[in-house]
Design an enzyme around this catalytic site. Sequence first.
Site, mmCIF file in Angstrom:
data_model
loop_
_atom_site.group_PDB
_atom_site.id
_atom_site.type_symbol
_atom_site.label_atom_id
_atom_site.label_comp_id
_atom_site.label_asym_id
_atom_site.label_seq_id
_atom_site.Cartn_x
_atom_site.Cartn_y
_atom_site.Cartn_z
ATOM 1 N N THR A 146 30.462 5.324 62.770
ATOM 2 C CA THR A 146 29.531 6.185 63.490
ATOM 3 C C THR A 146 30.235 6.826 64.691
ATOM 4 O O THR A 146 31.165 6.242 65.233
ATOM 5 C CB THR A 146 28.405 5.257 64.009
ATOM 6 O OG1 THR A 146 27.865 4.591 62.894
ATOM 7 C CG2 THR A 146 27.345 5.992 64.743
ATOM 8 N N ARG A 162 18.690 4.225 51.743
ATOM 9 C CA ARG A 162 18.938 3.301 52.864
ATOM 10 C C ARG A 162 18.910 4.106 54.174
ATOM 11 O O ARG A 162 19.453 5.202 54.264
ATOM 12 C CB ARG A 162 20.308 2.635 52.670
ATOM 13 C CG ARG A 162 20.673 1.619 53.737
ATOM 14 C CD ARG A 162 21.698 2.176 54.702
ATOM 15 N NE ARG A 162 22.080 1.207 55.718
ATOM 16 C CZ ARG A 162 22.845 1.502 56.754
ATOM 17 N NH1 ARG A 162 23.308 2.720 56.912
ATOM 18 N NH2 ARG A 162 23.143 0.592 57.649
ATOM 19 N N VAL A 163 18.292 3.562 55.201
ATOM 20 C CA VAL A 163 18.154 4.272 56.476
ATOM 21 C C VAL A 163 19.048 3.624 57.526
ATOM 22 O O VAL A 163 19.043 2.399 57.702
ATOM 23 C CB VAL A 163 16.677 4.279 56.937
ATOM 24 C CG1 VAL A 163 16.538 4.893 58.315
ATOM 25 C CG2 VAL A 163 15.822 5.047 55.927
ATOM 26 N N SER A 164 19.820 4.459 58.192
ATOM 27 C CA SER A 164 20.768 3.998 59.218
ATOM 28 C C SER A 164 20.068 3.748 60.557
ATOM 29 O O SER A 164 19.037 4.338 60.852
ATOM 30 C CB SER A 164 21.836 5.077 59.395
ATOM 31 O OG SER A 164 22.564 4.869 60.565
ATOM 32 N N ASP A 165 20.684 2.901 61.361
ATOM 33 C CA ASP A 165 20.191 2.671 62.731
ATOM 34 C C ASP A 165 20.382 3.895 63.627
ATOM 35 O O ASP A 165 19.729 4.012 64.669
ATOM 36 C CB ASP A 165 20.958 1.512 63.377
ATOM 37 C CG ASP A 165 22.423 1.875 63.531
ATOM 38 O OD1 ASP A 165 23.132 1.933 62.496
ATOM 39 O OD2 ASP A 165 22.850 2.146 64.654
ATOM 40 N N THR A 210 27.241 1.432 67.410
ATOM 41 C CA THR A 210 28.033 1.570 66.192
ATOM 42 C C THR A 210 28.156 0.196 65.547
ATOM 43 O O THR A 210 27.901 -0.811 66.192
ATOM 44 C CB THR A 210 29.424 2.174 66.507
ATOM 45 O OG1 THR A 210 30.177 2.229 65.296
ATOM 46 C CG2 THR A 210 30.188 1.342 67.520
ATOM 47 N N GLY A 211 28.537 0.195 64.268
ATOM 48 C CA GLY A 211 28.664 -1.076 63.547
ATOM 49 C C GLY A 211 27.711 -1.116 62.370
ATOM 50 O O GLY A 211 27.251 -0.067 61.899
ATOM 51 N N ILE A 212 27.395 -2.282 61.912
ATOM 52 C CA ILE A 212 26.513 -2.411 60.748
ATOM 53 C C ILE A 212 25.071 -2.144 61.168
ATOM 54 O O ILE A 212 24.515 -2.857 62.014
ATOM 55 C CB ILE A 212 26.656 -3.801 60.106
ATOM 56 C CG1 ILE A 212 28.088 -3.975 59.605
ATOM 57 C CG2 ILE A 212 25.652 -3.982 58.978
ATOM 58 C CD1 ILE A 212 28.399 -5.304 58.996
ATOM 59 N N GLY A 213 24.484 -1.111 60.568
ATOM 60 C CA GLY A 213 23.170 -0.668 60.980
ATOM 61 C C GLY A 213 22.118 -1.761 60.944
ATOM 62 O O GLY A 213 21.280 -1.865 61.854
HETATM 63 N N1 GLY Z 1 25.795 2.250 62.166
HETATM 64 C C1 GLY Z 1 25.790 3.128 61.073
HETATM 65 C C2 GLY Z 1 25.111 2.629 59.899
HETATM 66 O O1 GLY Z 1 25.112 1.438 59.635
HETATM 67 O O2 GLY Z 1 24.558 3.407 59.177
#
Ligand code: GLY
Length: 323
Positions: free
Chosen positions: A184, A212-215, A233-236
């Site tokens: 991101t 799938r919806v991102s953060d 940033t990182g895993i949504g």
């Molecule tokens: N942080 C971006 C995503 O996981 O989509």
Amino acid sequence: MSGNPTHPKLIIHGGAGSSLKGKGGAEAVRQSLYRVIEEVYSVLSQGASAQAAVVLGCRLLEDDPRFNAGTGSVLQSDGQIRMSAALMDGASQRFSGVINTGRVKNPIDLAQFLQDADDRILSDYGSAELLRELQIPLYDPLTELRLQEWIQEREGNFNKAMAGVVAERELVSSNAESTAGRGTIGVVALDNQGRLAAGTSTGGKGFERIGRVSDSAMPAGNYATRDAAISCTGIGEDIIDECLAARIVIRVTDGLSLQSAFTRSFTESQQNQRDLGAIGLDKTGAIAWGKTSEVLLAAYHDGNQIGDTLEMVEGMAVGGTGG
Ligand code: GLY
């Protein structure tokens, strides 16, 4: 608005992830980030609003194929690119964004347009209609590199849970262009009127299932008020579970310093085994960053000089300056 002209502050990120192996890789990322910092800080010092600076910074980062946003976005499981972006203006405390949009060069432009709309967050179909309405030319953000990565992963029957958004692939210095800084992008600015804004844009995790919806286009991943502004940033999914951006901002509103809000929030994230990072500013001009992932690709301008987070220790870390 404070009414008292203040020194603008700026922090940007190009994702978080695993170790930057090799100086070539780190240097290439640094150069990309510094170019953006220099250009955006220059307009901020000439009086641009925090919101305008954030949009400019996001556009520049979206246009850099090194980063997973705009041009260079990763492909989803069906081979399509779907991007998400959000803009939050701290002075008006107003959020806008697009979710899973395609065929546009700068998703942040749509988020900016939606700041003044009645309906401020549009998903795929609505964002495509908006593109048509605004007569924004169609654009294919696909790069050859991202296509080859998707083809390679497809051969492996999508063994990976995600692409390199969290940059889990090692950065090989001789191949820095292909693997550096996937993730991101985000920009947070404080302008000379004391106004804050945050913007975040992403191609998502890569290889995710359709829908799938991102953060990044949620207040969990991008949030700003008059007090503080944060981009994650990182895993949504991890960012959403922590509601990280809003959590940090609310802690500042409730009286913690920005640095303490980062420390507390990242300690909790670490305890919950999250894989994420964030950057932020507060109204006093304090700058902060934090991560639980190995690296955070961030750079900042504190009014005097440019710095970055590329040499931060691996594992959980929080840092900051000023205030
Ligand atoms: N942080 C971006 C995503 O996981 O989509």
